[in-house]
Design an enzyme around this catalytic site. Sequence first.
Site, short mmCIF file in Angstrom:
data_model
loop_
_atom_site.label_atom_id
_atom_site.label_comp_id
_atom_site.label_asym_id
_atom_site.label_seq_id
_atom_site.Cartn_x
_atom_site.Cartn_y
_atom_site.Cartn_z
N ASN A 48 0.87 -1.19 0.00
CA ASN A 48 0.00 0.00 0.00
C ASN A 48 0.90 1.23 0.00
OD1 ASN A 48 -1.85 2.01 0.36
ND2 ASN A 48 -2.34 1.48 2.49
N TRP A 49 1.02 1.84 -1.14
CA TRP A 49 1.94 2.98 -1.26
C TRP A 49 1.33 4.28 -0.71
CZ3 TRP A 49 4.34 2.21 -6.86
CH2 TRP A 49 5.22 1.12 -6.79
N LYS A 50 0.09 4.24 -0.32
CA LYS A 50 -0.59 5.43 0.24
C LYS A 50 -0.39 6.63 -0.69
CE LYS A 50 0.11 3.47 4.80
NZ LYS A 50 -0.02 3.66 6.22
N SER A 108 2.91 -1.77 10.50
CA SER A 108 4.37 -1.69 10.70
C SER A 108 5.09 -2.99 10.37
CB SER A 108 4.69 -1.23 12.12
OG SER A 108 4.22 0.10 12.31
N HIS A 115 -9.68 1.24 4.84
CA HIS A 115 -8.41 1.49 5.51
C HIS A 115 -8.63 2.45 6.69
CE1 HIS A 115 -4.29 2.63 6.31
NE2 HIS A 115 -3.90 1.58 5.61
N GLY A 131 1.96 2.51 10.87
CA GLY A 131 2.92 3.60 10.73
C GLY A 131 3.57 4.04 12.02
N GLU A 155 -6.97 4.81 7.82
CA GLU A 155 -6.70 6.24 7.57
C GLU A 155 -7.91 6.90 6.93
OE1 GLU A 155 -3.03 5.62 5.49
OE2 GLU A 155 -2.02 5.11 7.36
N GLU A 206 -5.68 -4.84 10.63
CA GLU A 206 -4.66 -3.82 10.88
C GLU A 206 -4.99 -3.06 12.16
OE1 GLU A 206 -2.65 -2.65 6.95
OE2 GLU A 206 -4.44 -1.44 7.13
C1 PEP Z 1 -0.99 0.18 5.81
O1 PEP Z 1 -0.83 1.11 5.06
O2 PEP Z 1 -1.98 -0.52 5.69
C2 PEP Z 1 0.03 -0.09 6.85
C3 PEP Z 1 -0.11 -1.15 7.58
O3 PEP Z 1 1.06 0.82 6.97
P1 PEP Z 1 2.44 0.56 7.74
O4 PEP Z 1 2.98 -0.77 7.26
O5 PEP Z 1 3.31 1.70 7.35
O6 PEP Z 1 2.14 0.49 9.19
#
Ligand code: PEP
Length: 261
Positions: A9-11, A214, A93, A174, A95, A168
């Site tokens: 997931n490049w966000k 993470s 997600h 993050g 976010e 998640e």
């Molecule tokens: C994500 O974007 O779903 C995620 C888990 O990010 P990160 O790995 O940076 O925590």
Amino acid sequence: MRPVIITANWKMNTSPADAGPLAVEIAKATEVAGVSRIICPPYVALAPVKAALAGTDVAVGAQNVHAEAKGAYTGEISASMLVGLASWCIVGHSERRRDQFESDALIGQKIVRLVEAGIMPMLCCGEQLEEREAGAAVRTVQAQVKAALEVVLAQGGSLPDDLVIAYEPVWAIGTGKTASGADAAEMADAIRATLADLAGAAFAEATPVLYGGSVTADSFAEFMAEPAVDGALIGGASLKADQMSAIAATAAEAAAARAMG
Ligand code: PEP
């Protein structure tokens, strides 16, 4: 047997110019047997990434979709617009739940749209730190999954066979903190219990559950040691080819071990 899946997931990172070359670098770095790979770039990089990955078996995913099929929604992207660009789409997600106040009902509606368009949904769920500390993590996540998927059942009759769930924990995204492998496995079992209630034990058993939060080359092995966990949704580390290379190698080892029974 469920597939082992690693999803990048490049966000809101990469540009249309640099996303294609990065996708190619990651595709080469993660070329291993027995692992399904998905890269989810920003919308504006879907076309160059799709073109750059032609001839590979790396799938392309979008990071979001609108809940309506079309209409006066300035700046939004519908499921049918993604056809030909993305075969997967992340929904729910944390976010987006946090920043766009997305509800479980809205997320379910997005899945309905994806199913109509023939795009495979990756449904994210996860508890806040306070919910975990209050002993409510499992209840919270089960409620998220149930509420979103009940919308799909109410409108479509059945859940999509290609559904993937990404667990998640919000406090791990993050932050550099991760859940333990045992916590992720407990949650994967709880999610499958909810799926079994909604769509039967066979559906639950066949549905991949990924861990996200993470994940790095160093932390990933702990999750793949858990038979209930089928891979990862990776944010920050997914922009680095060396990290993805090591993650793919760990995924391949787990896939081989699982294939041996
Ligand atoms: C994500 O974007 O779903 C995620 C888990 O990010 P990160 O790995 O940076 O925590």
